[in-house]
Motif scaffolding. Structure first.
Motif, PDB file in Angstrom:
ATOM      1  N   ALA A  80      -3.643  10.286   0.975  1.00 21.47           N
ATOM      2  CA  ALA A  80      -2.867   9.711   2.075  1.00 21.47           C
ATOM      3  C   ALA A  80      -2.039   8.545   1.553  1.00 21.47           C
ATOM      4  O   ALA A  80      -2.459   7.846   0.624  1.00 21.47           O
ATOM      5  CB  ALA A  80      -3.790   9.241   3.193  1.00 21.47           C
ATOM      6  N   VAL A  81      -0.894   8.325   2.161  1.00 24.27           N
ATOM      7  CA  VAL A  81      -0.011   7.241   1.725  1.00 24.27           C
ATOM      8  C   VAL A  81       0.759   6.694   2.919  1.00 24.27           C
ATOM      9  O   VAL A  81       1.085   7.428   3.852  1.00 24.27           O
ATOM     10  CB  VAL A  81       0.976   7.748   0.646  1.00 24.27           C
ATOM     11  N   THR A  82       1.023   5.404   2.889  1.00 28.19           N
ATOM     12  CA  THR A  82       1.868   4.799   3.918  1.00 28.19           C
ATOM     13  C   THR A  82       3.290   5.296   3.745  1.00 28.19           C
ATOM     14  O   THR A  82       3.933   5.020   2.731  1.00 28.19           O
ATOM     15  CB  THR A  82       1.848   3.261   3.816  1.00 28.19           C
ATOM     16  N   ALA A  83       3.796   6.030   4.733  1.00 31.00           N
ATOM     17  CA  ALA A  83       5.166   6.535   4.693  1.00 31.00           C
ATOM     18  C   ALA A  83       6.129   5.576   5.385  1.00 31.00           C
ATOM     19  O   ALA A  83       7.337   5.701   5.267  1.00 31.00           O
ATOM     20  CB  ALA A  83       5.236   7.911   5.345  1.00 31.00           C
ATOM     21  N   GLY A  84       5.623   4.610   6.146  1.00 33.90           N
ATOM     22  CA  GLY A  84       6.423   3.629   6.851  1.00 33.90           C
ATOM     23  C   GLY A  84       5.606   3.050   8.006  1.00 33.90           C
ATOM     24  O   GLY A  84       4.495   3.525   8.269  1.00 33.90           O
ATOM     25  N   PRO A  85       6.099   2.033   8.660  1.00 35.06           N
ATOM     26  CA  PRO A  85       7.272   1.250   8.292  1.00 35.06           C
ATOM     27  C   PRO A  85       6.952   0.259   7.179  1.00 35.06           C
ATOM     28  O   PRO A  85       5.791   0.069   6.827  1.00 35.06           O
ATOM     29  CB  PRO A  85       7.615   0.514   9.600  1.00 35.06           C
ATOM     30  N   GLY A  86       7.996  -0.369   6.635  1.00 30.86           N
ATOM     31  CA  GLY A  86       7.818  -1.331   5.562  1.00 30.86           C
ATOM     32  C   GLY A  86       9.110  -1.494   4.780  1.00 30.86           C
ATOM     33  O   GLY A  86      10.186  -1.054   5.216  1.00 30.86           O
ATOM     34  N   LEU A  87       9.008  -2.106   3.604  1.00 24.99           N
ATOM     35  CA  LEU A  87      10.165  -2.281   2.732  1.00 24.99           C
ATOM     36  C   LEU A  87      10.484  -0.949   2.061  1.00 24.99           C
ATOM     37  O   LEU A  87       9.597  -0.327   1.456  1.00 24.99           O
ATOM     38  CB  LEU A  87       9.877  -3.340   1.667  1.00 24.99           C
ATOM     39  N   ALA A  88      11.729  -0.518   2.153  1.00 23.37           N
ATOM     40  CA  ALA A  88      12.096   0.826   1.695  1.00 23.37           C
ATOM     41  C   ALA A  88      11.722   1.072   0.235  1.00 23.37           C
ATOM     42  O   ALA A  88      11.103   2.095  -0.095  1.00 23.37           O
ATOM     43  CB  ALA A  88      13.593   1.055   1.917  1.00 23.37           C
ATOM     44  N   ALA A  90       9.595  -0.518  -1.725  1.00 20.56           N
ATOM     45  CA  ALA A  90       8.153  -0.583  -1.935  1.00 20.56           C
ATOM     46  C   ALA A  90       7.476   0.691  -1.440  1.00 20.56           C
ATOM     47  O   ALA A  90       6.600   1.257  -2.104  1.00 20.56           O
ATOM     48  CB  ALA A  90       7.583  -1.808  -1.220  1.00 20.56           C
ATOM     49  N   LEU A  91       7.880   1.158  -0.259  1.00 17.11           N
ATOM     50  CA  LEU A  91       7.323   2.400   0.273  1.00 17.11           C
ATOM     51  C   LEU A  91       7.589   3.573  -0.654  1.00 17.11           C
ATOM     52  O   LEU A  91       6.727   4.433  -0.860  1.00 17.11           O
ATOM     53  CB  LEU A  91       7.934   2.706   1.648  1.00 17.11           C
ATOM     54  N   LEU A  92       8.780   3.614  -1.223  1.00 12.57           N
ATOM     55  CA  LEU A  92       9.172   4.720  -2.085  1.00 12.57           C
ATOM     56  C   LEU A  92       8.257   4.835  -3.303  1.00 12.57           C
ATOM     57  O   LEU A  92       7.920   5.941  -3.729  1.00 12.57           O
ATOM     58  CB  LEU A  92      10.623   4.550  -2.532  1.00 12.57           C
ATOM     59  N   VAL A  93       7.829   3.697  -3.835  1.00  8.95           N
ATOM     60  CA  VAL A  93       6.925   3.728  -4.986  1.00  8.95           C
ATOM     61  C   VAL A  93       5.608   4.388  -4.597  1.00  8.95           C
ATOM     62  O   VAL A  93       5.092   5.268  -5.303  1.00  8.95           O
ATOM     63  CB  VAL A  93       6.668   2.307  -5.525  1.00  8.95           C
ATOM     64  N   GLY A  94       5.043   3.981  -3.468  1.00 13.94           N
ATOM     65  CA  GLY A  94       3.776   4.546  -3.024  1.00 13.94           C
ATOM     66  C   GLY A  94       3.877   6.019  -2.687  1.00 13.94           C
ATOM     67  O   GLY A  94       3.009   6.821  -3.067  1.00 13.94           O
ATOM     68  N   VAL A  95       4.923   6.400  -1.964  1.00 11.98           N
ATOM     69  CA  VAL A  95       5.101   7.804  -1.576  1.00 11.98           C
ATOM     70  C   VAL A  95       5.281   8.675  -2.814  1.00 11.98           C
ATOM     71  O   VAL A  95       4.696   9.763  -2.921  1.00 11.98           O
ATOM     72  CB  VAL A  95       6.302   7.951  -0.621  1.00 11.98           C
TER      73      VAL A  95
END
Length: 389
Positions: A80-88, A90-95
């Motif tokens: 599982a991963v945070t897809a949003g909301p957040g800093l674009a 930063a989110l992209l790294v996790g996704v």
């Protein structure tokens, strides 16, 4: 317990790289790598700095979490991963990292909502969430009242901030007082030595004609700034402890007052408080007192689980697997404005409840994608085997 879903969760919505491992409602590991020190000299989070820090910390943090949990990556039932909301960025790294791990392991991927994760993490502390759950989420970017009949599919916003969120106001007031960043912990510390009744700061949006569940802390922040400026212009010392205590009292008064009202209006007898500001000692004490008076059961996770962490993402991911929610597609986007009404991002071809039983459904949601990979992508198949040989 062995039959409960085992899920790895990745959180990179802001400045902390969080990786958690959860089995059902049991927390096995919660590894965090924070870049807060790198942002302190700027007085706030710098998105590019956060993104680069996530890149550097991701693999070591995942390895640390798996080791702490005492499990192999092969044992996972999902990522599982945070897809949003957040800093674009930063989110992209996790996704991107979550996709890579899930793809290499042949496991289903679940893109989940950051705010819904903050609610679901309480299951690791106090067991299954009551349905519906009333949640007050307070952090640097969000101040929201949410009603969640089903944390995996039905989250309803009742109110939110119209300007500064509570955590953002804490940071700005701390900056005005020259207390550094982040502001929440330091104001909480100074407030313990101050008088919360020393200064009558305003309570925003609490009039009879104001939106009953919305929040506004910009006016409070400005009032504090003007009060301090007047003191300094007059050549007087600023009573930092009293300012911190009075400001904190104003914030927590509004937050708890509106949350209790929402519970009463909706007929909900449980209140869950989450987000970074939920670690504030005065908010916890006031909420406990007011909930007791109103006959409402208060649920607040321990402070470490209130701030951003991978455990909360894993907790929601495990709930998705347990309830047979559809996994996400491989083209899952990082959505900086993902609405809270979308607790997770299901795949276009995925089916929801009733299509299959247990974990088979979760894996089945990726059946076509996996088949395509095995038939036509020999290089990726070799890489998958080598990564976890």
């Amino acid at each position: 317990m062995a039959d409960e879903p085992l899920v790895l969760g990745i959180e990179t919505s802001c400045d902390e790289t969080g990786v958690g491992v959860v089995r059902g409602h049991t927390l096995l590991a919660d590894a965090i790598a924070s870049s807060v020190d790198a942002h302190a000299r700027f007085g706030g989070v710098v998105p590019e700095v956060a993104s680069r820090a996530h890149l550097e910390a991701m693999v070591p943090t995942v390895e640390r979490a798996l080791k702490e949990a005492g499990v192999s990556a092969r044992d996972l039932d999902g990522v599982a991963v945070t897809a949003g909301p957040g800093l674009a960025g930063a989110l992209l790294v996790g996704v991107s990292a979550a996709k890579a791990y899930a793809y290499a392991l042949g496991k289903p991927l679940y893109g989940v909502n950051h705010l819904a994760s903050h609610i679901c993490v309480d299951q690791l502390e106090h067991g299954a969430l009551p349905e519906p759950t009333m949640a007050l989420l307070v952090s640097g970017g969000h101040s929201s009242l949410l009603l969640a009949p089903d944390i995996t599919s039905d989250v309803r916003p009742l109110g939110s901030t119209i300007d500064d969120a509570a955590g953002e106001a804490f940071d700005k007031v701390a900056r005005i007082l020259h207390l550094g960043f982040p502001g929440g912990p330091v104001i909480d510390r100074y407030a313990r030595e101050g008088d919360p009744r020393a200064i009558a700061f305003p309570r925003g949006l609490t009039g009879p004609r104001d939106a009953p569940y919305d929040f506004s802390f910009s006016g409070l922040k400005t009032a504090v700034a003007r009060w301090i400026e007047a003191k300094r212009n007059a050549g007087e010392d600023v009573p930092v402890a009293d300012v911190a205590a009075s400001f904190q009292e104003a914030v927590t008064d509004v937050l708890t007052r509106k949350a209790i009202r929402a519970c009463k209006d909706e007929g909900v007898d449980h209140l869950m408080i989450g987000g970074g500001v939920a670690a504030n000692t005065r908010l916890r004490a006031m909420a406990e007192e007011r909930c007791a008076d109103a006959g409402i059961t208060l649920r607040v996770p321990r402070p470490k689980l209130c701030t951003d962490n991978g455990a909360m993402v894993a907790a929601l991911g495990a709930e998705m697997v347990a309830r047979n929610r559809a996994a996400s597609d491989w083209d899952l986007p990082a959505d900086s404005s993902l609405p809270v009404t979308e607790p997770h991002v299901p795949g276009r071809d995925g089916q929801e409840d009733g299509e299959a039983d247990g974990h088979d459904h979760a894996h089945g949601a990726h059946g076509h994608a996996h088949g395509h990979r095995h038939d036509h992508d020999h290089v990726h198949e070799l890489s998958r085997k080598n990564l976890y040989a």
